[in-house]
Motif scaffolding. Structure first.
Motif, PDB file in Angstrom:
ATOM      1  N   GLY A  40       0.821  -1.210   0.000  1.00  0.00           N
ATOM      2  CA  GLY A  40       0.000   0.000   0.000  1.00  0.00           C
ATOM      3  C   GLY A  40       0.849   1.252   0.000  1.00  0.00           C
ATOM      4  N   GLY A  41       0.254   2.326   0.467  1.00  0.00           N
ATOM      5  CA  GLY A  41       0.855   3.645   0.356  1.00  0.00           C
ATOM      6  C   GLY A  41       0.232   4.355  -0.831  1.00  0.00           C
ATOM      7  N   VAL A  42       0.170   5.668  -0.770  1.00  0.00           N
ATOM      8  CA  VAL A  42      -0.496   6.436  -1.823  1.00  0.00           C
ATOM      9  C   VAL A  42       0.139   6.182  -3.188  1.00  0.00           C
ATOM     10  N   ALA A  43       1.459   6.312  -3.268  1.00  0.00           N
ATOM     11  CA  ALA A  43       2.128   6.093  -4.557  1.00  0.00           C
ATOM     12  C   ALA A  43       1.923   4.665  -5.050  1.00  0.00           C
ATOM     13  N   GLN A  96       5.126   1.471   7.115  1.00  0.00           N
ATOM     14  CA  GLN A  96       3.858   0.753   7.165  1.00  0.00           C
ATOM     15  C   GLN A  96       2.721   1.693   7.568  1.00  0.00           C
ATOM     16  N   TYR A  97       1.512   1.235   7.264  1.00  0.00           N
ATOM     17  CA  TYR A  97       0.292   2.002   7.544  1.00  0.00           C
ATOM     18  C   TYR A  97      -0.699   1.053   8.202  1.00  0.00           C
ATOM     19  N   MET A  98      -1.371   1.524   9.235  1.00  0.00           N
ATOM     20  CA  MET A  98      -2.340   0.691   9.942  1.00  0.00           C
ATOM     21  C   MET A  98      -3.661   1.441  10.055  1.00  0.00           C
ATOM     22  N   ALA A  99      -4.753   0.774   9.708  1.00  0.00           N
ATOM     23  CA  ALA A  99      -6.074   1.422   9.760  1.00  0.00           C
ATOM     24  C   ALA A  99      -7.123   0.447  10.275  1.00  0.00           C
ATOM     25  N   VAL A 100      -8.171   0.999  10.865  1.00  0.00           N
ATOM     26  CA  VAL A 100      -9.336   0.227  11.302  1.00  0.00           C
ATOM     27  C   VAL A 100     -10.564   0.839  10.646  1.00  0.00           C
ATOM     28  N   GLU A 101     -11.331  -0.001   9.962  1.00  0.00           N
ATOM     29  CA  GLU A 101     -12.541   0.448   9.280  1.00  0.00           C
ATOM     30  C   GLU A 101     -13.740  -0.344   9.776  1.00  0.00           C
ATOM     31  N   GLY A 102     -14.848   0.359   9.987  1.00  0.00           N
ATOM     32  CA  GLY A 102     -16.106  -0.275  10.340  1.00  0.00           C
ATOM     33  C   GLY A 102     -17.152  -0.005   9.274  1.00  0.00           C
ATOM     34  N   ALA A 103     -18.354  -0.466   9.525  1.00  0.00           N
ATOM     35  CA  ALA A 103     -19.438  -0.219   8.570  1.00  0.00           C
ATOM     36  C   ALA A 103     -19.741   1.267   8.459  1.00  0.00           C
ATOM     37  N   ASN A 104     -19.352   2.033   9.452  1.00  0.00           N
ATOM     38  CA  ASN A 104     -19.583   3.480   9.452  1.00  0.00           C
ATOM     39  C   ASN A 104     -18.360   4.267   8.990  1.00  0.00           C
ATOM     40  N   ILE A 255     -12.741   1.703   2.225  1.00  0.00           N
ATOM     41  CA  ILE A 255     -12.505   3.131   2.021  1.00  0.00           C
ATOM     42  C   ILE A 255     -11.049   3.410   1.689  1.00  0.00           C
ATOM     43  N   THR A 256     -10.133   2.808   2.472  1.00  0.00           N
ATOM     44  CA  THR A 256      -8.704   3.061   2.283  1.00  0.00           C
ATOM     45  C   THR A 256      -8.299   2.767   0.840  1.00  0.00           C
ATOM     46  N   GLY A 257      -7.739   3.763   0.161  1.00  0.00           N
ATOM     47  CA  GLY A 257      -7.296   3.598  -1.219  1.00  0.00           C
ATOM     48  C   GLY A 257      -8.272   4.109  -2.256  1.00  0.00           C
ATOM     49  N   ALA A 258      -9.465   4.549  -1.843  1.00  0.00           N
ATOM     50  CA  ALA A 258     -10.470   4.994  -2.815  1.00  0.00           C
ATOM     51  C   ALA A 258     -10.015   6.242  -3.563  1.00  0.00           C
ATOM     52  N   GLY A 259      -9.445   7.202  -2.834  1.00  0.00           N
ATOM     53  CA  GLY A 259      -8.978   8.421  -3.487  1.00  0.00           C
ATOM     54  C   GLY A 259      -7.828   8.167  -4.446  1.00  0.00           C
ATOM     55  N   ASP A 260      -6.971   7.222  -4.080  1.00  0.00           N
ATOM     56  CA  ASP A 260      -5.856   6.871  -4.955  1.00  0.00           C
ATOM     57  C   ASP A 260      -6.364   6.209  -6.232  1.00  0.00           C
ATOM     58  N   THR A 261      -7.389   5.383  -6.092  1.00  0.00           N
ATOM     59  CA  THR A 261      -7.992   4.732  -7.262  1.00  0.00           C
ATOM     60  C   THR A 261      -8.618   5.763  -8.182  1.00  0.00           C
ATOM     61  N   PHE A 262      -9.319   6.733  -7.602  1.00  0.00           N
ATOM     62  CA  PHE A 262      -9.919   7.817  -8.384  1.00  0.00           C
ATOM     63  C   PHE A 262      -8.854   8.557  -9.185  1.00  0.00           C
TER      64      PHE A 262
END
Length: 297
Positions: A40-43, A96-104, A255-262
């Protein structure tokens, strides 16, 4: 370098550790879910999407010479990226990057890009040592870069003759780093890809929608902008005016990576010759597919 890159991806390439739960979460939640570890990572996210669209990206980043770094470089190469442009540090660990995502949505995230920040301008050596370009023959193609770079390095990129002929595409790594893109406003360089919150931080004011935000960024000196607002209308703006479109409505599963995909999908569409409206449409479609849990192609 045996291949000629279609685009340079300059910025963070690291391991993403993402925990996802199908339930709404809040601070202190302890729920079952899935934990994944992926490149991962933006680039890197931009490069992976560009590769799926048939482009060959070269990575300008810092990756440690540790086991995690060797594994990461191998993963990048396997995904069709040029990696002999990567700065491999002997004494800096792989980021490294660490994230937690829920349904919200995104609950919390921590980006540890200290090695990239410490490497600084060393990651740009391929632009001066002949690997990609030289000071006498500067690089003149596409370059995507992200706000995980230090403000000092971003300012250097915005003003350096090494990239003065490049078509720069710039995105913040997160709202917390949006203000690092100030040099591109101050010098009217590049195309900025931001969300509504990031646009507000750059302009130091609030916006109600992407049209207002695009106008505000152009007034602050931006040469060209693309502003997204989640499931609401997105806007592309330049001296030629504004173009807006509402993204498709989908069930959001990540969600993570959506902006990069766009961003990557928009670049790929323009490489194929799409006009402003069609490129924005293609980018919104790809981002919608991505957040629904599928892979855009």
């Amino acid at each position: 370098m045996t291949q000629t890159p279609d685009i340079l991806c300059i910025g963070s390439v690291l391991w993403d550790v993402i925990g996802r739960a199908p339930l709404a979460m809040r601070q202190g939640s302890d729920v079952p879910g899935r934990i994944t570890r992926l490149p991962g990572g933006v680039a890197m996210n931009i490069a992976m999407t560009l590769a799926r669209f048939g482009l060959t990206p070269a990575l300008l980043t810092a990756i440690g010479r540790d086991a995690e770094g060797d594994e990461l470089v191998a993963a990048c190469t396997a995904r069709g990226m040029i990696t002999d442009t990567v700065y491999r540090s002997e004494d800096l660990p792989t980021d490294q990057y660490m994230a937690v995502e829920g349904a919200n949505g995104l609950i919390a995230a921590i980006a540890d890009a200290h090695s990239l920040e410490s490497a600084g301008a060393k990651i740009l050596r391929p632009l001066t040592n002949g690997t990609i370009a030289t000071p006498e023959a500067p690089y003149g193609g596409l370059a995507a870069l992200d706000g995980n770079l230090t403000l000092d390095l971003l300012n250097k990129i915005a003003t350096s003759p090494v990239l003065s002929h490049a078509d720069l595409r710039v995105a913040p790594a997160s709202p917390g780093k949006a203000e690092r893109l100030g040099p591109f406003l101050n010098h009217s360089r590049g195309t900025l890809y931001v969300n509504l919150e990031e646009a507000g931080l750059l302009c130091q004011r609030g916006f109600d929608n992407s049209v207002e935000a695009a106008d505000g960024l152009l007034a602050r000196g931006a040469a060209r902008v693309l502003v997204t607002d989640g499931g609401k209308t997105a806007t592309e703006g330049s001296a030629d005016g504004l173009v807006s479109e509402t993204p498709p409505q989908v069930l959001v599963t990540r969600i993570t990576g959506a902006g990069d995909t766009f961003m990557a999908a928009h670049i790929a569409a323009e490489v194929r010759g799409a006009n402003r409206s069609d490129a924005l449409h293609a980018a919104l479609e790809a981002a919608a597919i991505y957040v629904s849990g599928k892979t855009p192609t």
